[in-house]
Scaffold this motif. Structure first.
Motif, short mmCIF file in Angstrom:
data_model
loop_
_atom_site.label_atom_id
_atom_site.label_comp_id
_atom_site.label_asym_id
_atom_site.label_seq_id
_atom_site.Cartn_x
_atom_site.Cartn_y
_atom_site.Cartn_z
N UNK A 185 0.82 -1.22 0.00
CA UNK A 185 0.00 0.00 0.00
C UNK A 185 0.85 1.27 0.00
N UNK A 186 2.14 1.12 0.28
CA UNK A 186 3.02 2.29 0.40
C UNK A 186 3.27 2.70 1.83
N UNK A 187 2.50 2.14 2.78
CA UNK A 187 2.73 2.45 4.19
C UNK A 187 4.06 1.87 4.64
N UNK A 188 4.77 2.61 5.48
CA UNK A 188 6.06 2.18 6.01
C UNK A 188 5.84 1.55 7.38
N UNK A 189 6.45 0.40 7.59
CA UNK A 189 6.37 -0.28 8.88
C UNK A 189 7.72 -0.15 9.57
N UNK A 190 7.72 0.43 10.78
CA UNK A 190 8.91 0.50 11.61
C UNK A 190 8.74 -0.48 12.75
N UNK A 191 9.53 -1.56 12.72
CA UNK A 191 9.47 -2.57 13.76
C UNK A 191 10.43 -2.23 14.87
N UNK A 192 9.88 -1.94 16.05
CA UNK A 192 10.69 -1.52 17.20
C UNK A 192 10.84 -2.70 18.16
N UNK A 193 12.02 -2.91 18.73
CA UNK A 193 12.20 -3.98 19.72
C UNK A 193 11.25 -3.80 20.90
N UNK A 194 11.02 -4.91 21.60
CA UNK A 194 10.09 -4.87 22.74
C UNK A 194 10.67 -4.23 23.97
N UNK A 195 12.00 -4.26 24.15
CA UNK A 195 12.61 -3.61 25.30
C UNK A 195 12.56 -2.10 25.12
N UNK A 196 12.10 -1.36 26.13
CA UNK A 196 11.87 0.08 25.96
C UNK A 196 13.10 0.88 25.55
N UNK A 197 14.25 0.60 26.16
CA UNK A 197 15.46 1.34 25.78
C UNK A 197 15.85 1.08 24.35
#
Length: 367
Positions: A257-269
């Motif tokens: 669709x053109x949407x960008x997915x930013x996958x962030x780690x589960x640990x907050x830092x």
């Protein structure tokens, strides 16, 4: 791009050049409270001119003056404005000294008609809103990318003290302010169970969001489904992990669709580090504005910082003038250091024990 009222445009990005449609000020006006005078003094006071309306005296003759307020239109023939503090009035005559042309704001002196007052891509700051209002604008064309936030994890809770085995969501509360700092806006976070089909359903229905931030599910554990889901959706993976600590499992992909997915780690830092190095640059690029996290600032790192032998480290630091000192942290789950840091220092890898890199790049953090 959308046209937003000034009251709602703060923090967005200017979507088109802001061009003045008229001269500001529109007529010659007083820059000081005092007397608009004509020629050499002393001057006979023949009236009063207040801001917001044309005074009763349209033209001054030589040796005449009108009492005038800051911002009021000066009569034709005015050669200067004599400030109160330099004037002495007695029996309808005012005395004082002032240079020709002093304390008059000329028509268009602040902004001439047709002037580009602010360029497309400028962040909409409080001062820019004031500028727009001074130019007679009630709305602004702005860009503000929409970010959808998916918080994964059966163990994650949203409020209160977590029960044993559960954890409180600590990255969800970080993202709205971080996204706003980069010129975007967060939709309310959506909780997603640790099942691939649920994550696929949410990513497949991204809707109007230009960017999707997935918190967790980016590593290689049995409950980490993001990479498999992205492959199943036909996404193009741009970043598949980085040689950086914390934050190495991060992912960046583009959906069909053109949407960008930013996958962030589960640990907050680690998630904060990934958000600063992936999500913020993506949002800045979408809004065509300068990346606030990567301003090119460099400083000298001092203290006991230890480089990693193979990976770049992002370490929270306090900065004083040209010096940075690492703040102590207990791992990628810890936000205590980042919460009081001025920036993250980029420490390149080194196998030389005890060797500090000297001057380092800083990744800015919102304050």
């Amino acid at each position: 791009m959308a046209e937003e009222p000034l009251a709602g445009a703060l923090g967005a990005t200017l979507g088109a050049d802001l061009v003045s449609a008229a001269d500001v000020p529109m007529l010659d006006s007083a820059a000081m409270d005092g007397y608009a005078v004509s020629g050499e003094g002393p001057w006979a006071v023949v009236g009063r001119s207040l801001a917001g309306r044309r005074g009763p005296v349209v033209r001054l003759g030589h040796g005449e003056a009108v009492e005038i307020a800051t911002g009021a239109v000066v009569p034709d023939g005015t050669t200067a404005v004599l400030p109160y503090e330099r004037a002495a009035e007695s029996s309808g005559t005012v005395h004082g000294g002032v240079g020709e042309g002093r304390h008059i704001r000329r028509r268009g002196e602040t902004t001439a008609a047709g002037t580009v007052a602010a360029r497309r891509g400028s962040p909409v700051t409080p001062a820019l809103l004031g500028l727009a209002a001074s130019l007679g604008r009630d709305t602004l064309p702005v860009v503000r990318p929409l970010v959808r936030v998916l918080v994964t994890g059966d163990e994650v809770v949203d409020e209160g003290m977590p029960r044993p085995g559960a954890v409180r969501d600590a990255i969800g509360p970080v993202l709205p302010g971080l996204v706003a700092w980069a010129g975007g806006v967060c939709a309310p976070a959506v909780r997603v169970p640790d099942r691939g089909r649920d994550l696929a359903r949410e990513l497949g229905g991204a809707g109007a969001a230009e960017v999707v931030a997935v918190c967790g599910s980016s590593s290689a554990g049995p409950a980490d489904h993001l990479r498999g889901v992205l492959a199943g959706l036909g996404a193009r993976v741009v970043v598949d992990g980085v040689a950086c600590r914390p934050g190495h499992p991060q992912v960046l992909a583009v959906l069909p669709s053109g949407a960008v997915v930013a996958g962030l780690p589960g640990n907050p830092g680690a998630a904060l580090a990934a958000a600063l190095t992936l999500l913020v640059p993506v949002l800045s690029g979408r809004a065509d504005r300068r990346d606030p996290a990567h301003a090119g600032r460099r400083t000298r790192l001092i203290g006991p910082t230890t480089p990693h032998p193979a990976d770049t480290r992002l370490v929270p630091v306090r900065v004083s003038r040209d010096l940075a000192v690492e703040l102590s942290a207990s791992g990628s789950a810890d936000l205590r250091a980042a919460a009081t840091a001025d920036a993250l220092a980029v420490v390149p890898p080194s196998r030389a024990p005890g060797r500090l890199p000297g001057r380092v790049e800083l990744v800015e953090v919102p304050t």
